[in-house]
Design a protein around this motif. Structure first.
Motif, short mmCIF file in Angstrom:
data_model
loop_
_atom_site.label_atom_id
_atom_site.label_comp_id
_atom_site.label_asym_id
_atom_site.label_seq_id
_atom_site.Cartn_x
_atom_site.Cartn_y
_atom_site.Cartn_z
N ILE A 218 25.09 42.25 40.62
CA ILE A 218 24.44 41.57 41.95
C ILE A 218 24.43 40.50 41.79
O ILE A 218 24.27 39.77 40.57
N GLY A 219 24.04 39.47 42.87
CA GLY A 219 23.82 38.15 42.87
C GLY A 219 23.20 37.75 44.14
O GLY A 219 23.11 38.44 45.24
N THR A 220 22.90 36.43 44.20
CA THR A 220 22.25 35.82 45.29
C THR A 220 23.59 35.12 46.12
O THR A 220 24.39 34.56 45.53
N LEU A 221 23.17 35.18 47.43
CA LEU A 221 24.12 34.59 48.32
C LEU A 221 23.55 33.34 48.99
O LEU A 221 22.21 33.29 49.32
N LEU A 222 24.09 32.02 48.68
CA LEU A 222 23.30 30.94 49.44
C LEU A 222 24.29 30.27 50.52
O LEU A 222 25.66 30.42 50.66
N GLY A 223 23.62 29.65 51.72
CA GLY A 223 24.38 29.50 52.62
C GLY A 223 23.65 28.36 53.59
O GLY A 223 22.57 28.07 53.33
N ILE B 27 28.12 31.67 54.72
CA ILE B 27 27.67 31.81 53.27
C ILE B 27 28.72 30.92 52.53
O ILE B 27 29.98 31.10 52.84
N THR B 28 28.30 29.98 51.90
CA THR B 28 29.10 28.89 51.25
C THR B 28 29.11 29.11 49.76
O THR B 28 29.76 28.41 48.97
N ASN B 29 28.05 29.72 48.96
CA ASN B 29 28.23 29.77 47.77
C ASN B 29 27.28 31.00 47.28
O ASN B 29 26.51 31.71 47.86
N CYS B 30 27.62 31.16 45.79
CA CYS B 30 26.71 32.30 45.48
C CYS B 30 26.57 32.28 43.82
O CYS B 30 27.53 31.54 43.27
N PHE B 31 25.88 33.12 43.27
CA PHE B 31 25.79 32.99 41.77
C PHE B 31 25.39 34.53 41.44
O PHE B 31 24.49 35.07 42.14
N SER B 32 25.86 34.86 40.21
CA SER B 32 25.42 36.34 39.79
C SER B 32 24.23 36.06 38.98
O SER B 32 23.76 35.17 38.33
N VAL B 33 23.46 37.37 39.22
CA VAL B 33 22.08 37.67 38.63
C VAL B 33 22.32 38.68 37.55
O VAL B 33 22.54 39.84 37.95
N VAL C 62 15.17 49.94 38.08
CA VAL C 62 16.34 48.79 38.35
C VAL C 62 15.32 47.62 38.01
O VAL C 62 14.39 47.39 38.60
N ALA C 63 16.16 46.65 37.30
CA ALA C 63 15.26 45.65 36.88
C ALA C 63 16.14 44.25 37.09
O ALA C 63 17.14 44.18 36.75
N VAL C 64 15.59 43.57 37.99
CA VAL C 64 16.40 42.25 38.12
C VAL C 64 15.75 41.11 37.54
O VAL C 64 14.50 40.93 37.77
N ASP C 65 16.40 40.16 37.19
CA ASP C 65 15.99 39.09 36.45
C ASP C 65 15.64 38.06 37.50
O ASP C 65 16.35 37.08 37.80
N MET C 66 14.37 37.92 38.15
CA MET C 66 14.24 37.23 39.11
C MET C 66 13.83 35.86 38.77
O MET C 66 14.10 34.74 39.29
N GLU C 67 13.41 35.40 37.52
CA GLU C 67 13.18 34.14 36.97
C GLU C 67 14.54 33.65 37.07
O GLU C 67 14.47 32.31 37.39
N PHE C 68 15.48 34.16 36.54
CA PHE C 68 16.98 33.40 36.34
C PHE C 68 17.32 33.14 37.79
O PHE C 68 17.79 32.21 37.84
N ALA C 69 17.39 34.05 38.76
CA ALA C 69 17.56 33.64 39.83
C ALA C 69 16.87 32.79 40.71
O ALA C 69 17.46 31.56 40.96
#
Lengths: 345, 273
Positions: free
Chosen positions: B33-38, B47-53, B62-69
């Motif tokens: 999973i990852g975040t979408l930026l745009g 939507i122009t960019n993204c990075f994985s989390v 389920v645990a997502v590293d929100m700090e990282f995001a």
């Protein structure tokens, strides 16, 4: 974790490479392999952030495999707007690399990329940056992306490294004419171009197929556009500026060499007069005058640094090369248009 | 926030990024999973960019590293300050219960986030790329649930991106999936041959229609008329003069640049004497 294998140069020739690429390279990198993702990211970075300012820059990440440099990812640098840019840069880079390591992206620095404006990238700043990169990491390259040429129809991405001779000179920081003469560096031997190959993994290929399927056939054949005068004008303008710089530099060098020769003449005369006087004094029985240290009397003029000249010459060469490529393409297009008209009339 | 129109626009770099992070996923992880930026405009989302989390997913939690995001978003913001968090993406075919939880996380970051699924396992034979927005459903006050309503996905490109993507498309053809960068006249030749291919297709269609094999379509006929009329009719002499003057310009420029190159080479030799 991506580990770097020690690569030893495998060529047996010692030919010096010219910047036109091709031929055997006696450097550790023979070919660059770029992933499609990196290409798209560079294009996007320029498109979004580079419209006003001079250049956009970023870092390339990847690994080295035998004699190939594989570039698998990249990230852009923010623009230099604030004064504390230096500190921000290092910290930004460190944080980015640390974060990327968490998601298993190769975090090995293998070079940097820069956008250019009509091909004018041979500058002192580029030289310094590339030298520090290449000094630290032997296989690093600088990717030059030309957005204007790309928007005319074909992706313009070139990879350059400094030749070993130039590396030596930069290490010594000795830019006097004598040192350059010894190393026998011409403007053609400053950079060497490394051929680029683009590679995509299977998954990305499937993605591409999906893209083609879904998107409309808006195939803009920009490459076949006949209007060329704008581009030519700009290129020639830049070329003329550079030639002006060059001529100024040449004038400086000429005055320097003239001064030098005048000074040697003066020294010569002085020594002769001294000797004559001494002979006269001896004949009159007086003690001869002490030999004075000539070098203290005649301070030699400062030789101008030749690095700038080299850079300007390299830049002019690049411009000429680009212009010629452009004109040859246009000639082809014109002949095609003629054929089309010939059919109709 | 306003309700988005029915289409979401995606740039190809986002897809390539998602594919790449899927390939680099940790051992044992089924999806990424990852975040979408745009950017959000009045009625459309781009939507122009993204990075994985990094995230951990198991049967019950389920645990997502929100700090990282958050950190990554800050870093990205320094480069392109106009991008905001639009939503998030996940690889995989279906929407699971975990997706709802993750969607809630993202609702805190962005208003009305968009959820993108990319089917990297190719379950249905094609790579399905779909976008969803969440909507409340159920009886208010009692059990409230979340429903994901699909949106249509469109791909848009900048001009230069289009050219880059064209080049990448051609890597699909060679077996080693590689492609060198050509230069000079070979590019023009390639472009010309592509136009020629298109013309051949059009010609075969016309011949089919004329010989009665295919049905005549009026709109296609109109397009053909436009095509023929687009070639300007210039008298032969005018065209000659235009062509010659253009060719002369180009030749002069070539001559000048050759001269300049010879000049600097000469200068070099003289200096190094």
């Amino acid at each position: 974790m991506a580990s770097r294998k020690d690569s030893t140069s495998t060529t047996t020739t010692t030919a010096v490479v010219s910047s036109s690429g091709g031929g055997t390279l006696d450097s550790p990198v023979r070919q660059i392999q770029i992933e499609g993702l990196v290409v798209l990211k560079i294009i996007k970075h320029y498109q979004e952030e580079g419209q006003g300012s001079e250049v956009v820059q970023g870092v390339l990440l990847g690994l080295v495999v035998e004699d190939r440099l594989e570039i698998t990812n990249c990230f852009p640098f923010p623009q230099h707007t604030e004064d504390d840019a230096d500190f921000d840069e290092v910290q930004y880079q460190m944080e980015m690399m640390r974060s990327l390591r968490h998601v298993n992206i190769d975090h090995l620095h293998v070079g940097w990329y820069q956008s250019t404006f009509y091909g004018s990238f041979v500058s002192r700043a580029l030289l310094d940056s590339q030298f520090s990169y290449q000094h630290a990491i032997e296989e690093s390259v600088v990717l030059i992306y030309d957005p204007i040429k790309t928007s005319q129809g074909s992706l313009s991405l070139k990879a350059y490294r400094l030749t070993p001779e130039l590396m030596e000179i930069c290490k010594e920081k000795d830019f006097t004419p004598e040192a350059l003469k010894k190393a026998n560096i011409g403007f053609e031997h400053m950079f060497e171009e490394v051929p680029i190959v683009i590679k995509n993994s299977h998954l990305i290929s499937v993605l591409m197929w999906e893209l083609e399927d879904k998107s409309t056939v808006a195939d803009k054949h920009e490459l076949l556009n006949l209007s060329s005068s704008n581009h030519l004008e700009k290129s020639l303008q830049l070329l003329m500026d550079r030639v002006d710089d060059m001529s100024q530099d040449i004038v400086k060098y000429n005055t320097y060499s003239r001064n030098l020769s005048k000074q040697t003449q003066q020294k010569h005369q002085y020594v002769q007069r001294r000797q004559q006087e001494n002979v006269q004094r001896l004949s009159r029985g007086e003690p001869p005058l002490a030999e004075e240290d000539i070098s203290k009397l005649f301070k030699p003029p400062q030789p101008p640094p030749r690095m700038d000249t080299l850079l300007i010459a390299g830049q002019i060469n690049n411009y000429c090369h680009n212009v010629k490529e452009f004109t040859s393409q246009n000639l082809g297009k014109l002949f095609m248009a003629e054929a089309l008209q010939g059919h109709n009339s | 926030m306003s309700v988005y129109g029915p289409a979401v626009k995606i740039h190809p770099v986002v897809l390539a990024s998602i594919g790449d992070s899927y390939e680099r996923r940790n051992e044992g992880a089924v999806r990424v999973i990852g975040t979408l930026l745009g950017t959000i405009e009045k009625h459309s989302v781009e939507i122009t960019n993204c990075f994985s989390v990094p995230h951990n997913e198991s049967e019950d939690e389920v645990a997502v590293d929100m700090e990282f995001a958050k950190n990554m978003y800050e870093l990205h913001k320094r480069v392109s300050p106009s991008e905001v968090i639009i939503g998030w993406y996940a690889t995989g075919f279906d929407i699971t219960e975990h997706s709802v939880l993750i969607h809630e996380y993202y609702s805190r970051e962005a208003t009305n986030p968009i959820h993108l699924t990319v089917d990297t396992a190719l379950q249905s034979g094609k790579m399905n790329i779909r976008a969803y927005v969440s909507a409340q459903m159920g009886v208010p006050g009692k059990t409230v649930g979340v429903m994901f309503t699909p949106l249509s996905v469109k791909y848009i490109y900048y001009d230069t991106e289009r050219i880059g993507v064209d080049l990448l498309q051609r890597t699909r053809v060679t077996p080693s999936r590689t492609k060198g960068l050509t230069s000079d006249l070979s590019q023009v030749a390639g472009s010309a041959s592509r136009v020629q291919d298109m013309l051949t297709t059009v010609l075969t269609y016309i011949e089919d229609v004329l010989s009665g094999k295919g049905t005549a379509d009026n709109s296609v006929g109109r397009f053909l008329m436009d095509l023929i009329n687009k070639v300007p009719t210039i008298s032969a002499e005018d065209f000659e003069t235009m062509l010659n003057s253009n060719i002369n310009d180009l030749l002069m420029v070539t001559y000048l640049s050759n001269l300049t190159q010879a000049q600097i080479a000469l200068n070099e030799k003289l200096v190094l004497l």
